[in-house]
Design a protein around this motif. Structure first.
Motif, PDB file in Angstrom:
ATOM      1  N   ARG A 150      27.717 -15.833 -12.262  1.00 34.32           N
ATOM      2  CA  ARG A 150      26.348 -16.335 -12.409  1.00 34.32           C
ATOM      3  C   ARG A 150      26.369 -17.848 -12.588  1.00 34.32           C
ATOM      4  N   LEU A 151      25.426 -18.505 -11.935  1.00 31.14           N
ATOM      5  CA  LEU A 151      25.326 -19.959 -11.978  1.00 31.14           C
ATOM      6  C   LEU A 151      24.040 -20.382 -12.686  1.00 31.14           C
ATOM      7  N   LEU A 152      24.168 -21.385 -13.542  1.00 35.49           N
ATOM      8  CA  LEU A 152      23.032 -22.030 -14.170  1.00 35.49           C
ATOM      9  C   LEU A 152      22.995 -23.443 -13.597  1.00 35.49           C
ATOM     10  N   ILE A 153      22.042 -23.698 -12.721  1.00 40.94           N
ATOM     11  CA  ILE A 153      21.993 -24.938 -11.946  1.00 40.94           C
ATOM     12  C   ILE A 153      20.988 -25.891 -12.583  1.00 40.94           C
ATOM     13  N   ALA A 154      21.436 -27.089 -12.945  1.00 40.03           N
ATOM     14  CA  ALA A 154      20.582 -28.096 -13.582  1.00 40.03           C
ATOM     15  C   ALA A 154      20.408 -29.269 -12.632  1.00 40.03           C
ATOM     16  N   VAL A 155      19.142 -29.657 -12.389  1.00 35.86           N
ATOM     17  CA  VAL A 155      18.816 -30.698 -11.421  1.00 35.86           C
ATOM     18  C   VAL A 155      17.830 -31.676 -12.054  1.00 35.86           C
ATOM     19  N   THR A 172      18.220 -16.263  -6.311  1.00 30.50           N
ATOM     20  CA  THR A 172      18.210 -17.369  -7.270  1.00 30.50           C
ATOM     21  C   THR A 172      16.791 -17.562  -7.779  1.00 30.50           C
ATOM     22  N   ARG A 173      16.624 -17.577  -9.101  1.00 34.73           N
ATOM     23  CA  ARG A 173      15.304 -17.838  -9.702  1.00 34.73           C
ATOM     24  C   ARG A 173      15.204 -19.351  -9.960  1.00 34.73           C
ATOM     25  N   VAL A 174      14.014 -19.897  -9.753  1.00 40.98           N
ATOM     26  CA  VAL A 174      13.761 -21.323  -9.956  1.00 40.98           C
ATOM     27  C   VAL A 174      12.558 -21.463 -10.883  1.00 40.98           C
ATOM     28  N   LEU A 175      12.726 -22.155 -11.999  1.00 37.38           N
ATOM     29  CA  LEU A 175      11.609 -22.343 -12.926  1.00 37.38           C
ATOM     30  C   LEU A 175      10.646 -23.377 -12.356  1.00 37.38           C
ATOM     31  N   MET A 190      10.557 -18.568  -2.718  1.00 41.93           N
ATOM     32  CA  MET A 190      11.740 -19.301  -3.159  1.00 41.93           C
ATOM     33  C   MET A 190      12.298 -18.757  -4.472  1.00 41.93           C
ATOM     34  N   GLY A 191      11.665 -17.711  -5.008  1.00 40.27           N
ATOM     35  CA  GLY A 191      12.185 -17.092  -6.219  1.00 40.27           C
ATOM     36  C   GLY A 191      11.695 -17.713  -7.510  1.00 40.27           C
ATOM     37  N   SER A 192      10.559 -18.391  -7.475  1.00 39.30           N
ATOM     38  CA  SER A 192      10.096 -19.118  -8.656  1.00 39.30           C
ATOM     39  C   SER A 192       9.577 -18.196  -9.762  1.00 39.30           C
ATOM     40  N   LEU A 245      20.170 -19.000 -11.661  1.00 36.66           N
ATOM     41  CA  LEU A 245      18.979 -19.666 -12.167  1.00 36.66           C
ATOM     42  C   LEU A 245      19.083 -21.171 -11.953  1.00 36.66           C
ATOM     43  N   ALA A 246      18.021 -21.762 -11.397  1.00 41.68           N
ATOM     44  CA  ALA A 246      17.938 -23.212 -11.229  1.00 41.68           C
ATOM     45  C   ALA A 246      16.858 -23.757 -12.149  1.00 41.68           C
ATOM     46  N   VAL A 247      17.182 -24.846 -12.850  1.00 39.72           N
ATOM     47  CA  VAL A 247      16.294 -25.423 -13.859  1.00 39.72           C
ATOM     48  C   VAL A 247      16.203 -26.927 -13.652  1.00 39.72           C
ATOM     49  N   PHE A 248      14.992 -27.454 -13.840  1.00 42.99           N
ATOM     50  CA  PHE A 248      14.796 -28.903 -13.919  1.00 42.99           C
ATOM     51  C   PHE A 248      14.605 -29.216 -15.405  1.00 42.99           C
ATOM     52  N   PRO A 249      15.698 -29.475 -16.133  1.00 43.59           N
ATOM     53  CA  PRO A 249      15.643 -29.476 -17.600  1.00 43.59           C
ATOM     54  C   PRO A 249      14.863 -30.625 -18.225  1.00 43.59           C
ATOM     55  N   GLU A 250      14.479 -31.643 -17.432  1.00 42.43           N
ATOM     56  CA  GLU A 250      13.612 -32.687 -17.974  1.00 42.43           C
ATOM     57  C   GLU A 250      12.196 -32.157 -18.208  1.00 42.43           C
TER      58      GLU A 250
END
Length: 245
Positions: free
Chosen positions: A62-67, A94-97, A115-117, A152-157
Motif C-alpha cells: 500500500r502506498l501513501l502518496i503525498a503531493v 487509488t483514492r484521492v482526497l 478518479m477515485g476521489s 491513497l493520494a493526499v495533498f497534505p497542505e
C-alpha cells in the motif's frame, strides 16, 4: 447505492457511500491516458526511486502518496504522472482526497469520482469544531480502503498555495492520523513524496516538473512526527522539481 448530496450535515451518508464506491477501472485508465497526453508532465526520479516504486507496486504494498498543492488542476497532473510512471498499475484503485466543493456540480463530480476521489470537509470552510466528527470518519474510511487494497493520494497542505509555490505551506496532522489508523488495521504503507512545479506564476499548468522521491518505509509512528517528516521530505521534493523545471 444512490449518490448522497456531499454536504457536511449529510456526512454520515457521504462516507457510507465512499467507503464502498468503486469507479470503472477501464474508464479510469482511458481518462488517465488522455490526461497524460494533455498535461505532459516531465517526471524525474531520485536515484533508485523508479525501481523501488516499481517493486512496491509489484509486491502490492500500500502506498501513501503525498503531493504539494499549487493549483486546482494538481489532481489532473498527478493522474497524468501516474500514467507516465510505475504507478500506472494502481490506476483505478487509488483514492484521492478532494475538497467537498468539487462534488457540487454533477458533471465535475462524475469526473472526480472516476478518479477515485473521497470528499474532505475542511475546517477553513466550515469551522474546525463543525468538521471534527466528519474528519475522523473520513480518516477511518481512508484507512479501511487501504486495508481493502487501495492506495491513497493526499495533498497534505490542505489548500492551494496562493503564495510562493516554491515554499511549502504548513502540513496538517491528517496524513499522520490516516497512517496511524491504517497501521491499526494491519496496513504498513510506504510513503511516496511527489513535488510539483509549474514554473514562474504557475506557468501554463502543462509540462509540469514532477519529482518523485525514493519511497520510504517504515514511517514515523506518531502523527505529529509523521507530519513533520512529510513536510521536510515534500519541501525537498519541491526544491528538486523547481531546480529541474
Amino acid at each position: 447505492m444512490e449518490r448522497p448530496a456531499v454536504t457536511l450535515d449529510n456526512s454520515d451518508a457521504v462516507y457510507d457511500f465512499y467507503l464502498d464506491h468503486q469507479q470503472n477501472r477501464r474508464l479510469a485508465r482511458v481518462a488517465y491516458q488522455v490526461l497524460a497526453r494533455r498535461f505532459r508532465p516531465r517526471v524525474r526520479y531520485a536515484d533508485t526511486a523508479r525501481e523501488r516504486l516499481r517493486a512496491l507496486v509489484y509486491d502490492e504494498r500500500r502506498l501513501l502518496i503525498a503531493v504539494n498543492h499549487v493549483s486546482e488542476t494538481d489532481p489532473y497532473t498527478l493522474a497524468a504522472t501516474a500514467w507516465a510512471s510505475p504507478l500506472r498499475p494502481i490506476i483505478g484503485r487509488t483514492r484521492v482526497l478532494a475538497k467537498d466543493e468539487l462534488f457540487e456540480d454533477p458533471k465535475q463530480r462524475r469526473r472526480i469520482e472516476m478518479m477515485g476521489s473521497i470528499p474532505v470537509f475542511r475546517g477553513k470552510n466550515h469551522g474546525m469544531r463543525a468538521v471534527s466528527a466528519a474528519g475522523s470518519r473520513m480518516m477511518d474510511v481512508c484507512a479501511e480502503r487501504m486495508r481493502r487494497g487501495d492506495d491513497l493520494a493526499v495533498f497534505p497542505e490542505g489548500t492551494c498555495n496562493d503564495g510562493d509555490p516554491r515554499i511549502l505551506q504548513p502540513v496538517g496532522s491528517g496524513i499522520g492520523h490516516i497512517a496511524l489508523r491504517a497501521r491499526a488495521l494491519g496496513v504498513d504503507p510506504a510513503l511516496v513524496v511527489i513535488g510539483l512545479h509549474y514554473g514562474p506564476a504557475a506557468g501554463t499548468l502543462k509540462s509540469a516538473s514532477v519529482y518523485v522521491d525514493v519511497p520510504e518505509e517504515p514511517l514515523p509512528e506518531k502523527p505529529i512526527h509523521m507530519s513533520r517528516h512529510v513536510a521536510e521530505k515534500l519541501q525537498a521534493a519541491v526544491d528538486r522539481a523547481v531546480e529541474l523545471y
